[in-house]
Design a protein around this motif. Structure first.
Motif, PDB file in Angstrom:
ATOM      1  N   LYS A  40       0.635  -1.072   0.305  1.00  0.00           N
ATOM      2  CA  LYS A  40      -0.453  -0.210  -0.525  1.00  0.00           C
ATOM      3  C   LYS A  40       0.882   1.283   0.089  1.00  0.00           C
ATOM      4  CE  LYS A  40      -3.893  -2.596   2.193  1.00  0.00           C
ATOM      5  NZ  LYS A  40      -4.469  -2.446   3.932  1.00  0.00           N
ATOM      6  N   ILE A  41       2.088   1.300   0.792  1.00  0.00           N
ATOM      7  CA  ILE A  41       2.826   1.996   0.816  1.00  0.00           C
ATOM      8  C   ILE A  41       3.554   2.517  -0.565  1.00  0.00           C
ATOM      9  CG2 ILE A  41       4.784   3.135   1.547  1.00  0.00           C
ATOM     10  CD1 ILE A  41       4.014   1.928   4.434  1.00  0.00           C
ATOM     11  N   LEU A  65       5.275   3.797  -6.963  1.00  0.00           N
ATOM     12  CA  LEU A  65       6.463   2.651  -6.963  1.00  0.00           C
ATOM     13  C   LEU A  65       5.626   1.181  -7.231  1.00  0.00           C
ATOM     14  CD1 LEU A  65       8.509   3.246  -3.427  1.00  0.00           C
ATOM     15  CD2 LEU A  65       8.617   3.947  -6.780  1.00  0.00           C
ATOM     16  N   VAL A  66       4.624   1.143  -8.799  1.00  0.00           N
ATOM     17  CA  VAL A  66       3.762   0.587  -9.141  1.00  0.00           C
ATOM     18  C   VAL A  66       4.559  -0.967  -9.193  1.00  0.00           C
ATOM     19  CG1 VAL A  66       1.783  -0.335 -10.613  1.00  0.00           C
ATOM     20  CG2 VAL A  66       1.772   2.193  -9.841  1.00  0.00           C
ATOM     21  N   ASP A  67       5.794  -1.185  -9.934  1.00  0.00           N
ATOM     22  CA  ASP A  67       6.872  -2.311  -9.787  1.00  0.00           C
ATOM     23  C   ASP A  67       6.548  -2.723  -8.797  1.00  0.00           C
ATOM     24  OD1 ASP A  67       6.503  -1.691 -12.932  1.00  0.00           O
ATOM     25  OD2 ASP A  67       7.708  -0.552 -13.069  1.00  0.00           O
ATOM     26  N   LYS A  68       7.690  -1.989  -8.513  1.00  0.00           N
ATOM     27  CA  LYS A  68       7.704  -2.268  -6.826  1.00  0.00           C
ATOM     28  C   LYS A  68       6.332  -2.974  -5.807  1.00  0.00           C
ATOM     29  CE  LYS A  68      10.082  -1.092  -2.141  1.00  0.00           C
ATOM     30  NZ  LYS A  68      10.413  -0.180  -2.395  1.00  0.00           N
ATOM     31  N   ALA A  69       5.347  -2.754  -6.523  1.00  0.00           N
ATOM     32  CA  ALA A  69       4.219  -3.179  -5.135  1.00  0.00           C
ATOM     33  C   ALA A  69       3.777  -3.834  -6.364  1.00  0.00           C
ATOM     34  CB  ALA A  69       3.022  -2.186  -5.408  1.00  0.00           C
ATOM     35  N   LEU A  70       3.708  -4.312  -7.468  1.00  0.00           N
ATOM     36  CA  LEU A  70       3.742  -5.474  -7.798  1.00  0.00           C
ATOM     37  C   LEU A  70       4.118  -6.657  -7.589  1.00  0.00           C
ATOM     38  CD1 LEU A  70       1.979  -4.455 -11.746  1.00  0.00           C
ATOM     39  CD2 LEU A  70       1.265  -5.415 -10.058  1.00  0.00           C
ATOM     40  N   LYS A  71       5.466  -6.419  -7.622  1.00  0.00           N
ATOM     41  CA  LYS A  71       7.105  -7.224  -7.137  1.00  0.00           C
ATOM     42  C   LYS A  71       6.684  -8.217  -5.894  1.00  0.00           C
ATOM     43  CE  LYS A  71      11.918  -8.319  -7.072  1.00  0.00           C
ATOM     44  NZ  LYS A  71      13.211  -7.499  -7.294  1.00  0.00           N
ATOM     45  N   ARG A  72       6.172  -7.230  -4.501  1.00  0.00           N
ATOM     46  CA  ARG A  72       5.396  -8.041  -3.655  1.00  0.00           C
ATOM     47  C   ARG A  72       4.599  -8.760  -4.056  1.00  0.00           C
ATOM     48  NH1 ARG A  72       8.336  -4.774   0.284  1.00  0.00           N
ATOM     49  NH2 ARG A  72       8.495  -2.907  -0.147  1.00  0.00           N
ATOM     50  N   LEU A  73       3.712  -8.184  -4.268  1.00  0.00           N
ATOM     51  CA  LEU A  73       2.650  -9.154  -4.903  1.00  0.00           C
ATOM     52  C   LEU A  73       2.839 -10.483  -5.572  1.00  0.00           C
ATOM     53  CD1 LEU A  73      -0.407  -6.505  -5.629  1.00  0.00           C
ATOM     54  CD2 LEU A  73       0.250  -7.846  -3.328  1.00  0.00           C
ATOM     55  N   LYS A  74       3.698 -10.583  -5.906  1.00  0.00           N
ATOM     56  CA  LYS A  74       4.333 -11.782  -6.842  1.00  0.00           C
ATOM     57  C   LYS A  74       4.741 -12.450  -5.986  1.00  0.00           C
ATOM     58  CE  LYS A  74       3.941 -10.305 -11.422  1.00  0.00           C
ATOM     59  NZ  LYS A  74       5.205  -9.471 -13.128  1.00  0.00           N
ATOM     60  N   GLY A  75       5.298 -12.292  -4.681  1.00  0.00           N
ATOM     61  CA  GLY A  75       6.532 -12.965  -3.829  1.00  0.00           C
ATOM     62  C   GLY A  75       5.039 -13.774  -2.736  1.00  0.00           C
ATOM     63  N   ILE A  93      -8.715 -11.988  -0.564  1.00  0.00           N
ATOM     64  CA  ILE A  93      -9.104 -11.090  -1.504  1.00  0.00           C
ATOM     65  C   ILE A  93      -8.589  -9.617  -1.047  1.00  0.00           C
ATOM     66  CG2 ILE A  93     -11.614  -9.246  -0.223  1.00  0.00           C
ATOM     67  CD1 ILE A  93     -12.410 -11.598   1.027  1.00  0.00           C
ATOM     68  N   GLU A  94      -7.485  -9.001   0.184  1.00  0.00           N
ATOM     69  CA  GLU A  94      -6.715  -8.549   0.282  1.00  0.00           C
ATOM     70  C   GLU A  94      -6.285  -8.561  -0.977  1.00  0.00           C
ATOM     71  OE1 GLU A  94      -4.732  -5.124   3.152  1.00  0.00           O
ATOM     72  OE2 GLU A  94      -6.000  -7.369   4.355  1.00  0.00           O
ATOM     73  N   TYR A  95      -5.575  -9.361  -1.611  1.00  0.00           N
ATOM     74  CA  TYR A  95      -4.586 -10.008  -1.667  1.00  0.00           C
ATOM     75  C   TYR A  95      -4.772  -8.951  -2.833  1.00  0.00           C
ATOM     76  CZ  TYR A  95      -1.250 -12.052  -4.879  1.00  0.00           C
ATOM     77  OH  TYR A  95      -0.739 -12.065  -6.103  1.00  0.00           O
ATOM     78  N   GLN A  96      -6.068  -9.419  -3.809  1.00  0.00           N
ATOM     79  CA  GLN A  96      -6.872  -9.409  -5.336  1.00  0.00           C
ATOM     80  C   GLN A  96      -6.971  -8.105  -4.500  1.00  0.00           C
ATOM     81  OE1 GLN A  96      -7.191 -11.029  -7.291  1.00  0.00           O
ATOM     82  NE2 GLN A  96      -6.487 -13.484  -6.197  1.00  0.00           N
ATOM     83  N   GLN A  97      -6.963  -7.212  -4.416  1.00  0.00           N
ATOM     84  CA  GLN A  97      -7.722  -6.076  -3.679  1.00  0.00           C
ATOM     85  C   GLN A  97      -6.681  -4.922  -4.397  1.00  0.00           C
ATOM     86  OE1 GLN A  97      -9.448  -5.385  -0.039  1.00  0.00           O
ATOM     87  NE2 GLN A  97     -11.461  -4.860  -1.270  1.00  0.00           N
ATOM     88  N   GLN A 134      -5.299  -3.299  -7.972  1.00  0.00           N
ATOM     89  CA  GLN A 134      -5.778  -1.260  -7.973  1.00  0.00           C
ATOM     90  C   GLN A 134      -3.607  -1.451  -8.442  1.00  0.00           C
ATOM     91  OE1 GLN A 134      -5.386  -0.358  -3.623  1.00  0.00           O
ATOM     92  NE2 GLN A 134      -6.834  -0.791  -3.509  1.00  0.00           N
ATOM     93  N   ALA A 135      -3.012  -2.086  -8.348  1.00  0.00           N
ATOM     94  CA  ALA A 135      -1.290  -1.896  -8.814  1.00  0.00           C
ATOM     95  C   ALA A 135      -1.962  -1.911 -10.042  1.00  0.00           C
ATOM     96  CB  ALA A 135      -0.471  -3.170  -8.124  1.00  0.00           C
ATOM     97  N   LEU A 136      -2.218  -2.939 -10.938  1.00  0.00           N
ATOM     98  CA  LEU A 136      -2.736  -3.507 -12.130  1.00  0.00           C
ATOM     99  C   LEU A 136      -3.656  -2.002 -12.818  1.00  0.00           C
ATOM    100  CD1 LEU A 136      -4.003  -6.534 -12.465  1.00  0.00           C
ATOM    101  CD2 LEU A 136      -1.604  -5.868 -13.232  1.00  0.00           C
ATOM    102  N   ILE A 137      -4.646  -1.059 -12.257  1.00  0.00           N
ATOM    103  CA  ILE A 137      -5.443   0.113 -12.713  1.00  0.00           C
ATOM    104  C   ILE A 137      -3.902   0.691 -12.962  1.00  0.00           C
ATOM    105  CG2 ILE A 137      -6.563   1.705 -11.832  1.00  0.00           C
ATOM    106  CD1 ILE A 137      -9.392  -0.844 -10.647  1.00  0.00           C
TER     107      ILE A 137
END
Length: 79
Positions: free
Chosen positions: A30-31, A37-47, A59-63, A67-70
């Motif tokens: 979220k930070i 820092l969308v790429d950084k957020a997506l990298k975190r989620l991929k882990g 559910i929180e993951y999907q949200q 948000q990151a993809l949008i």
């Protein structure tokens, strides 16, 4: 405000976190999104493997992923 939040997160000892690893990663994601820092957020989620999480965290993951993809200019499938 975000700087202070990041400083507080850095104080956590994940060895003593009692299962807070994923919620802390979500906060960091979220930070990242707030700091654009969308790429950084997506990298975190991929882990994170969402299917291993309890339903509320899935559910929180999907949200967060949506948000990151949008923010990246992509719409998640099915939207």
């Amino acid at each position: 405000m975000l700087h202070e939040a990041k400083a507080e997160l850095d104080k956590f000892d994940l060895g003593q976190s009692y299962g807070l690893e994923i919620p802390l990663e979500f906060i960091r994601t979220k930070i990242d999104l707030e700091e654009h820092l969308v790429d950084k957020a997506l990298k975190r989620l991929k882990g994170i493997e969402p299917t291993t999480l309890p339903i509320p965290l899935q559910i929180e993951y999907q949200q967060l992923q949506a948000q990151a993809l949008i923010a990246q200019g992509n719409l998640p499938s099915g939207v």
